[in-house]
Write a protein that holds these residues in place. Structure first.
Motif, PDB file in Angstrom:
ATOM      1  N   VAL A  44       0.806  -1.228   0.000  1.00 29.94           N
ATOM      2  CA  VAL A  44       0.000   0.000   0.000  1.00 29.94           C
ATOM      3  C   VAL A  44       0.838   1.276   0.000  1.00 29.94           C
ATOM      4  O   VAL A  44       0.342   2.340  -0.349  1.00 29.94           O
ATOM      5  CB  VAL A  44      -0.980   0.021   1.201  1.00 29.94           C
ATOM      6  CG1 VAL A  44      -2.044  -1.046   1.030  1.00 29.94           C
ATOM      7  CG2 VAL A  44      -0.263  -0.150   2.528  1.00 29.94           C
ATOM      8  N   ASN A 123      -0.675  -3.878   3.563  1.00 32.42           N
ATOM      9  CA  ASN A 123      -2.072  -3.659   3.941  1.00 32.42           C
ATOM     10  C   ASN A 123      -2.398  -4.353   5.268  1.00 32.42           C
ATOM     11  O   ASN A 123      -1.762  -5.336   5.654  1.00 32.42           O
ATOM     12  CB  ASN A 123      -2.992  -4.203   2.843  1.00 32.42           C
ATOM     13  CG  ASN A 123      -4.340  -3.533   2.808  1.00 32.42           C
ATOM     14  OD1 ASN A 123      -4.735  -2.835   3.741  1.00 32.42           O
ATOM     15  ND2 ASN A 123      -5.073  -3.733   1.722  1.00 32.42           N
ATOM     16  N   TYR A 138      -7.364   1.307   2.627  1.00 30.70           N
ATOM     17  CA  TYR A 138      -6.812   1.042   1.294  1.00 30.70           C
ATOM     18  C   TYR A 138      -7.671   0.084   0.484  1.00 30.70           C
ATOM     19  O   TYR A 138      -7.373  -0.178  -0.679  1.00 30.70           O
ATOM     20  CB  TYR A 138      -5.416   0.412   1.413  1.00 30.70           C
ATOM     21  CG  TYR A 138      -4.474   1.115   2.341  1.00 30.70           C
ATOM     22  CD1 TYR A 138      -4.017   2.405   2.076  1.00 30.70           C
ATOM     23  CD2 TYR A 138      -4.016   0.492   3.496  1.00 30.70           C
ATOM     24  CE1 TYR A 138      -3.142   3.047   2.937  1.00 30.70           C
ATOM     25  CE2 TYR A 138      -3.134   1.130   4.356  1.00 30.70           C
ATOM     26  CZ  TYR A 138      -2.707   2.404   4.074  1.00 30.70           C
ATOM     27  OH  TYR A 138      -1.835   3.028   4.930  1.00 30.70           O
TER      28      TYR A 138
END
Length: 495
Positions: A44, A123, A138
């Protein structure tokens, strides 16, 4: 050599030291794989420039002729909960949007001092609150595994879902995770990798965004038990910046992996035989028990009588601590601040900022935590949960005092489930932690080892729980189990 990203830490270390591969080559291969795997939602925040810089520095160390640490030159993914200097870190939350820490967490500092390379941030569920990686700002992380003949996207588990997905899909050689109620072990089981939650206090919590301070613990998520031993040795150590950090020497965990468990006593707790547990989990547990018996261990039925109260106690204590820890996110000190209308005061600013910045699950837990800490309910809920926690810890102490060396249980009550399956039913989601939360409440080390596949081709894990501070012994038992299980399956590449 084209499949450098599929190497284990141990294999990479040996190739790097022999000069057969460079850290830059390893890092570039992993970065290419990570870029191509957007569908998994694992990475991410990109830190590729820093990664190449770190890889070049690692290569210089490796070529210097001196003995280098085992992690030198190894490319890792770092869970978004770890503060990394100059690299964005949001703990999966909108409220920390734009936050770039000016300091380094102790765990990442230890890894970087050993020459490890950070590919990027991974993430996770928002503030580590979740069991499916669906509460992240995200978007979802996705499990690289699919059911046989079925394209339904599955959860990689949570909260360390990005870490599990990245390691299982060979986007990195290993990753950091954190475990508050099972957030390393459950995703590891769902994705067919190894996940180790060390004894509370073994790894420093300094610089890791707090969820529940008396439960949180960092640990490695790797492709093998040997890799977990190597990485744990680099991650842990005493840290004066963390008052709960244990001032104990760090053993050479890898050197303790003899695979010899003859004479060890393995406890099988009767309370973990849950009503409605799938037959495949029962069978896996029985098979794991037989494997350890065949390896020379003594199998003993044991009782942990307060296990049934663990989940309710956990879901009082963890939200209470979360409510306290998350009070600092107020729109003043860092991160997101809501747009204010004319006439709005500081109370409106706090309310709007927190309403906009926190997701539904975080709000739910903050409200539950605030409720159980409030006047009139503190004794009825929070203090009672703390007493139950003491009883759960005492159960384990009694069993270990009676000569049990490790405890074998399932890691999860099922294989990975479809994304979206439990999002409308928090209680069903919380039940995913039923086998793991006791370990956090008691502060013990626990490890999930992949041990088989279910009828639909999905990985299943077994959990081993060890004595406090005896991660070496626990890893050795896990090594014997891993060897007996012979799990080598990998997900078919669809991303």
């Amino acid at each position: 050599m084209t499949d450098l990203n599929t190497l284990t830490i141990a294999e990479a270390r040996d190739l790097l030291r022999a000069g057969k591969v460079t850290s830059v080559e390893l890092t570039q291969t992993c970065l290419k794989q990570a870029t191509a795997a957007q569908a998994l939602g694992a990475f991410v925040h990109d830190s590729s420039d820093l990664a190449i810089e770190q890889a070049k520095a690692a290569d210089a160390r490796l070529q210097g002729g001196e003995e280098t640490p085992a992690m030198c030159g190894v490319p890792l993914g770092i869970k978004d909960l770890f503060c990394t200097r100059g690299v964005p870190g949001q703990a999966g939350s909108r409220i920390l949007e734009g936050f770039r820490p000016e300091y380094e967490s102790t765990v990442t500092r230890n890894l970087f001092d050993d020459g490890a390379v950070m590919l990027g941030k991974l993430n996770m569920d928002e503030f580590a609150m979740g069991s499916s990686n669906e509460t992240s700002v995200y978007g979802n992380a996705v499990n690289p595994w699919r059911r046989s003949g079925d394209d339904t996207p599955l959860t990689p588990g949570g909260s360390s879902g990005g870490s599990a997905s990245a390691v299982a899909a060979d986007l990195c050689l290993a990753a950091t995770g954190t475990d508050t109620g099972g957030s390393i072990r459950q995703p590891a089981a769902f994705t067919g990798i190894t996940g180790l939650k060390p004894t509370y206090g073994r790894c420093s919590r300094w610089g890791i965004v707090a969820f529940a301070s008396s439960l949180d613990q960092a640990g490695p998520m790797t492709k093998s038990v040997r890799d977990a031993a190597i990485m744990l040795g680099a991650m842990c150590g005493h840290d004066p910046k963390d008052s709960t950090s244990a001032d104990l020497p760090v053993p050479d965990f890898e050197a303790l992996l003899t695979g010899d468990i003859r004479g060890k006593v393995i406890g099988i707790p009767r309370e973990y035989r849950m009503e409605g547990m799938p037959a495949e989990i029962e069978t896996l547990w029985a098979d794991g028990t037989a494997m350890l018996r065949d390896a020379g261990a003594e199998i003993r039925d044991i009782s942990l009588p307060h296990t049934r109260y663990a989940l309710p106690a956990y879901y009082v204590i963890a939200p209470a601590e979360a409510s306290s820890n998350l009070a600092r996110y107020d729109g003043v000190r860092y991160g997101h601040r809501a747009h204010l209308e004319q006439g709005d005061g500081i109370t409106e600013m706090y309310e709007k900022t927190r309403a906009e910045g926190f997701g539904d699950e975080v709000k739910r837990r903050v409200m539950v935590g605030t409720y159980v800490l409030s006047a009139g309910f503190y004794d009825a809920y929070y203090n009672r949960a703390r007493k139950v926690r003491t009883l759960i810890k005492r159960d384990f102490e009694q069993v270990f005092a009676d000569g049990v060396d490790a405890i074998l249980t399932p890691a999860t009550p099922s294989a990975a489930f479809p994304l979206g399956m439990h999002t409308d039913d928090p209680v069903q989601m919380y039940l995913n932690d039923v086998f793991t939360v006791t370990v956090n409440l008691a502060g013990l080390p626990g490890i999930s080892v992949p041990a088989g596949l279910d009828a639909q081709g999905l990985p299943l894990g077994l959990q081993l729980i060890g004595r406090p501070w005896e991660e070496g012994d626990l890893l050795n038992t896990a090594h014997a189990l891993e060897r007996a299980a012979g799990f080598v399956a990998k997900p078919d590449k669809w991303w």
